[in-house]
Design an enzyme around this catalytic site. Structure first.
Site, short mmCIF file in Angstrom:
data_model
loop_
_atom_site.label_atom_id
_atom_site.label_comp_id
_atom_site.label_asym_id
_atom_site.label_seq_id
_atom_site.Cartn_x
_atom_site.Cartn_y
_atom_site.Cartn_z
N GLU A 129 -8.46 59.14 -68.21
CA GLU A 129 -7.62 60.33 -68.07
C GLU A 129 -7.10 60.45 -66.64
O GLU A 129 -5.96 60.83 -66.40
CB GLU A 129 -8.42 61.59 -68.45
CG GLU A 129 -7.59 62.88 -68.50
CD GLU A 129 -7.62 63.70 -67.22
OE1 GLU A 129 -6.86 64.67 -67.11
OE2 GLU A 129 -8.38 63.35 -66.28
N ASP A 142 -11.77 70.81 -70.96
CA ASP A 142 -11.63 70.18 -69.64
C ASP A 142 -11.94 71.21 -68.55
O ASP A 142 -11.60 72.38 -68.68
CB ASP A 142 -10.20 69.63 -69.49
CG ASP A 142 -10.12 68.52 -68.43
OD1 ASP A 142 -11.14 68.23 -67.78
OD2 ASP A 142 -9.03 67.95 -68.25
ZN LIG Z 1 -9.86 65.21 -63.04
#
Ligand SMILES: [Zn+2]
Ligand SMILES: *[C@@H]1O[C@H](CO)[C@@H](O)[C@H](O)[C@H]1NC(C)=O
Length: 378
Positions: free
Chosen positions: A189, A236
């Site tokens: 990511e 997240d």
């Molecule tokens: Zn990050």
């Protein structure tokens, strides 16, 4: 029921139909709650092994991947584990192709076959930033991975019970639209140099592109592997005591945000949260359907999926915690009560989504509490 798919523009009516909510009793005495033995930053069986540097293609990455595999094999043997692998050049590796490995774990009703099952997807990235050297990424996203691992374990026995009873109770299995559940731990990511369209979300881009064209057998309910994602719930930057307030980012999934916000309120009302961080975490439950949603503002693993029409519930704070991308984003700066509360909320959301009220075993819940109590008393 899978009404959510057809709810765009109509979601207020749909939410009322598609859900039976979890009872207070299930939240209190049914759903297994997180335990210290899972979330201790040094010894916790779920969290501690993820709190190491895990840059794509390195030994740390493989270790964490192996932790996921061992956990599912041991704790969740009914789940199917697969990997989706790709390689890519990056701005810092010269001619070298860096490998990216997405971890995928799936559980569907036993009488179904893939292609006919709509799935709830719980998603987080497991890679860590390459710099500063030794960076852990505790909120980014070791803790979110751990929350998801807890959540699926917490509902697994209830899933078995529900599906077994559906098979034996003369249920019209052809009438019920089958629903499964899937965990995606995505690699790559983070950007290696600077966030751009090509230097970021390597794993997510590869997976979305592959599943977009990967076909289920002819005559399946869903054409592609992407089509069977009913909801993509992306966690997240969670687990800090600071600024956990999360806006409702996506219009198409606002109905699911509302359900999670209501569960948050219920859990708080029942005194089941341990953290003392600012409430509510999900303040937009009353946001009107006609107000504006900042769907593409936040760059993250969901982008290649929403770009292809997947419905995404994005659980990321509107303001990033101060430790973000700093050495301080380590285990010591996690707020463990907050981590455990997110794990509980995620489990409750999954349980409600999978319509598991009435399938939890209170005896198992009580036993776990006993073990916990006797341990803390020592
Ligand atoms: Zn990050
Ligand atoms: C993907 O990579 C992992 C880790 O290296 C490996 O264990 C797995 O066999 C690979 N899977 C496929 C389908 O190539």
């Amino acid at each position: 029921m899978r009404l959510s798919r057809y709810c765009t523009g109509l979601w207020l009516a749909c939410t009322a139909l598609a859900y039976s909510t979890l009872s207070d009793d299930t939240l209190k005495n049914g759903l297994p709650h997180p335990q210290k033995s899972d979330f201790d930053i040094h010894t916790g069986s779920i969290l501690a092994p993820i709190l190491i540097p895990r840059v794509p293609g390195t030994e740390g990455s493989l270790k964490v991947l192996n932790h996921f595999v061992q956990y599912f094999r041991k704790e969740l043997p009914d789940w199917t584990i697969t990997f989706q692998n790709s390689t890519s050049k990056t701005p810092v590796h010269g001619d070298k192709e860096v490998p990216f490995v997405n971890f995928i774990a799936t559980r569907d009703p036993p009488w179904t076959r893939p292609g006919n099952v709509a799935r709830l997807n719980l998603v987080a990235h497991y890679d860590s930033l390459i710099k500063p050297e030794g960076f852990i990424g505790a909120i980014d996203s070791a803790a979110p991975c751990a929350m998801i691992m807890h959540a699926v374990k917490a509902i697994d026995a209830a899933l078995t019970k529900k599906w077994t009873s559906m098979q034996t109770d003369d249920f019209d299995l052809d009438f019920e639209e089958p629903r499964g559940i899937q965990v995606l731990f995505l690699d790559g990511e983070e950007a290696f140099q600077r966030w751009t369209d090509t230097d970021s979300i390597y794993g997510a881009r590869s997976l979305a592109a592959e599943w977009d064209t990967k076909r289920h057998p002819a005559m399946s309910t869903f054409k592609s592997y992407l089509d069977d994602i009913e909801l993509f719930v992306l966690l997240d930057l969670l687990g800090s005591a600071e600024n956990p307030s999360i806006p409702s980012w996506q219009h198409t999934s606002h109905w699911s945000y509302v359900h999670m916000a209501k569960l948050e309120q219920k859990l708080r009302g029942l005194g089941l949260f341990k953290s003392t961080t600012g409430a509510p975490w999900l303040p937009d439950a009353d946001k009107s359907e006609t107000s504006s949603f900042r769907s593409y503002v936040m760059q993250d693993d969901h982008i290649p999926f929403i770009a292809r029409g997947v419905h995404v519930l994005h659980l990321i704070p509107g303001q990033f915690p101060r430790v973000w991308h700093k050495m301080d984003d380590n285990g010591d700066n996690l707020d463990i009560p907050t981590v455990e509360d997110w794990a509980l909320l995620t489990a409750a959301f999954a349980a409600e989504y999978m319509e598991l009220d009435g399938f939890f075993d209170p005896a198992a819940h009580a036993k776990r509490d006993d073990v916990l109590t006797s341990k803390t008393e020592l």
